[in-house]
Structure formats: C-alpha cells, structure tokens
Design a protein around this motif. Structure first.
Motif, PDB file in Angstrom:
ATOM      1  N   UNK A  11       0.793  -1.227   0.000  1.00 20.57           N
ATOM      2  CA  UNK A  11       0.000   0.000   0.000  1.00 20.57           C
ATOM      3  C   UNK A  11       0.824   1.276   0.000  1.00 20.57           C
ATOM      4  N   UNK A  12       2.000   1.208   0.587  1.00 20.61           N
ATOM      5  CA  UNK A  12       2.782   2.417   0.797  1.00 20.61           C
ATOM      6  C   UNK A  12       3.923   2.546  -0.195  1.00 20.61           C
ATOM      7  N   UNK A  13       4.277   3.783  -0.440  1.00 26.72           N
ATOM      8  CA  UNK A  13       5.534   4.099  -1.092  1.00 26.72           C
ATOM      9  C   UNK A  13       6.403   4.657   0.022  1.00 26.72           C
ATOM     10  N   UNK A  14       7.482   3.959   0.319  1.00 25.10           N
ATOM     11  CA  UNK A  14       8.387   4.395   1.378  1.00 25.10           C
ATOM     12  C   UNK A  14       9.797   4.497   0.824  1.00 25.10           C
ATOM     13  N   UNK A  15      10.423   5.638   1.096  1.00 33.42           N
ATOM     14  CA  UNK A  15      11.826   5.853   0.763  1.00 33.42           C
ATOM     15  C   UNK A  15      12.475   6.430   2.006  1.00 33.42           C
ATOM     16  N   UNK A  16      13.654   5.946   2.343  1.00 30.31           N
ATOM     17  CA  UNK A  16      14.359   6.465   3.514  1.00 30.31           C
ATOM     18  C   UNK A  16      15.851   6.483   3.230  1.00 30.31           C
ATOM     19  N   UNK A  17      16.505   7.495   3.743  1.00 27.60           N
ATOM     20  CA  UNK A  17      17.962   7.568   3.692  1.00 27.60           C
ATOM     21  C   UNK A  17      18.474   7.312   5.096  1.00 27.60           C
ATOM     22  N   UNK A  18      19.311   6.278   5.231  1.00 26.06           N
ATOM     23  CA  UNK A  18      19.880   5.926   6.533  1.00 26.06           C
ATOM     24  C   UNK A  18      21.383   6.126   6.468  1.00 26.06           C
ATOM     25  N   UNK A  19      21.865   6.973   7.357  1.00 21.66           N
ATOM     26  CA  UNK A  19      23.317   7.170   7.473  1.00 21.66           C
ATOM     27  C   UNK A  19      23.745   6.532   8.786  1.00 21.66           C
ATOM     28  N   UNK A  20      24.556   5.499   8.675  1.00 21.41           N
ATOM     29  CA  UNK A  20      24.992   4.727   9.836  1.00 21.41           C
ATOM     30  C   UNK A  20      23.762   4.233  10.600  1.00 21.41           C
ATOM     31  N   UNK A  21      23.492   4.748  11.786  1.00 25.66           N
ATOM     32  CA  UNK A  21      22.356   4.275  12.585  1.00 25.66           C
ATOM     33  C   UNK A  21      21.274   5.322  12.743  1.00 25.66           C
ATOM     34  N   UNK A  22      21.104   6.165  11.738  1.00 26.41           N
ATOM     35  CA  UNK A  22      20.133   7.255  11.848  1.00 26.41           C
ATOM     36  C   UNK A  22      19.411   7.474  10.523  1.00 26.41           C
ATOM     37  N   UNK A  23      18.106   7.680  10.610  1.00 28.87           N
ATOM     38  CA  UNK A  23      17.332   8.057   9.424  1.00 28.87           C
ATOM     39  C   UNK A  23      17.508   9.558   9.241  1.00 28.87           C
ATOM     40  N   UNK A  24      18.073   9.953   8.115  1.00 26.66           N
ATOM     41  CA  UNK A  24      18.296  11.393   7.912  1.00 26.66           C
ATOM     42  C   UNK A  24      17.218  12.030   7.043  1.00 26.66           C
ATOM     43  N   UNK A  25      16.432  11.220   6.361  1.00 19.52           N
ATOM     44  CA  UNK A  25      15.298  11.726   5.578  1.00 19.52           C
ATOM     45  C   UNK A  25      14.400  10.547   5.232  1.00 19.52           C
TER      46      UNK A  25
END
Length: 195
Positions: A11-25
């Motif tokens: 159902x979802x469109x999900x995009x995420x940017x993960x730098x090391x152990x943190x979601x930055x966007x």
C-alpha cells in the motif's frame, strides 16, 4: 555509510535515507497502485530534505516480496538498474519481516485477495512461520500482535512506521551477491491450501 531504502511492495511508497544508525530523511505515503507515478518525486524529496547528492549513496535496501506483483517490481527494477550501473551494494528483506521489525510475537498480514492473506509470524529476529499465502479463515492470530491488514481477521489495521522498520531490521538485510539473478518472491499457496 549512506543507504537508500525503498518499499513499494504493497500500500505504501516508502523511501528512507539511513546514514549509519540514523534516518536522515524519509517519505512514506499510502498510494496503492500509484507508486510508479510517485517514486521519483519521493526520491527527489528525500535527497533535498537530507541535502545530500544523489550519487553519494553507498548501497540500497529494498523489499523483495511478497506483495503486489507490480509493486514489488517497481523498487526491484529501480534498485537493480542503479546498483548495476553505479556498482553499489544491494540488500533485500522480506516485506513481512520488514513490517514485523523485530517485534516479539508479531504476525504480519497483507491482503492477497481471493479470501487469502500473506502471513509471516516472528518472535524478535526468529521466524516462527515462514512467509506464506493462507486462507483468511484458517489464520489463528491469538497470542500475537497483528501488524498490517488486521481488518482481515476482525481487528484494526496496524501499520508500523516503515522507515523505522528499515532501521530496526538492519541486521536482517540480505546482501545480493549477483544482482542479475535477483527476482521478486511471489508466494504460492502451500499444499495445505488445497486440502
């Protein structure tokens, strides 16, 4: 290390940017059967939000299914093309395992149509019931936290934060050794479905 995560399997469109152990966007929006129309603008949005260059990612992680036939292929086609051309690492994870995100005694349900559901049962990182397609009337959800399409079994729908799930499941990502041979996992009913 900067990883782009994409899920278009359901159902979802999900995009995420993960730098090391943190979601930055991140971007996550319900847009069933419209992910292909929106994926590039969503990617543009998260790269702008994070203020990072598009070519600065080191790897990608995508869901490999189960899910919508077309939905699974959107992220997979995009990721395979990018990783092959840019020589980046590609990781995959089961859609259901992603949504469980390491929770204790979790059952993930996704509508598979025709009175069936995709079902996966997990306890932390341990798989109690491998991903399968099952008749809804045969699903026993007692003693489990039901995630996803809970309404299939008379509960409320309960969708987790998919970007957070990608981060929580980092140790469960599977590296793809040969991108050319990566194919979506479309579940077929088990033998018991026909009995």
């Amino acid at each position: 290390m900067l990883t782009l995560c994409i899920d278009t399997a359901y159902k979802y469109l999900t995009c995420a940017l993960i730098r090391d152990d943190e979601i930055i966007a991140s971007y996550s929006k319900e847009c069933f059967k419209r992910q292909s129309e929106m994926v590039f603008s969503a990617l543009e949005e998260i790269f702008d939000q994070a203020k990072v260059a598009r070519d600065s990612i080191d790897s990608l992680c995508i869901t490999k299914g189960p899910g919508s036939y077309t939905g699974v292929r959107i992220a997979m086609s995009l990721a395979k093309t990018y990783c092959e051309v840019a020589h980046k690492d590609l990781y995959v994870i089961s859609t259901l395992k992603l949504y469980a995100a390491g929770k204790k005694k979790a059952m993930v349900l996704m509508d598979a149509r025709a009175k069936r559901a995709y079902v996966g049962v997990y306890d932390g990182n341990k798989t109690l019931l491998p991903d399968c397609a099952m008749e809804i009337e045969k699903i026993n959800h007692e003693d489990y936290e039901v995630l996803g399409d809970g309404s299939l079994v008379g509960l409320i729908d309960n969708w987790p934060s998919i970007p957070q799930c990608f981060l929580a499941c980092r140790n469960e990502w599977e590296k793809v050794e040969d991108i050319a041979y990566l194919v979506p996992e479309y579940l077929k009913e088990s033998e018991s479905y026909y009995r």
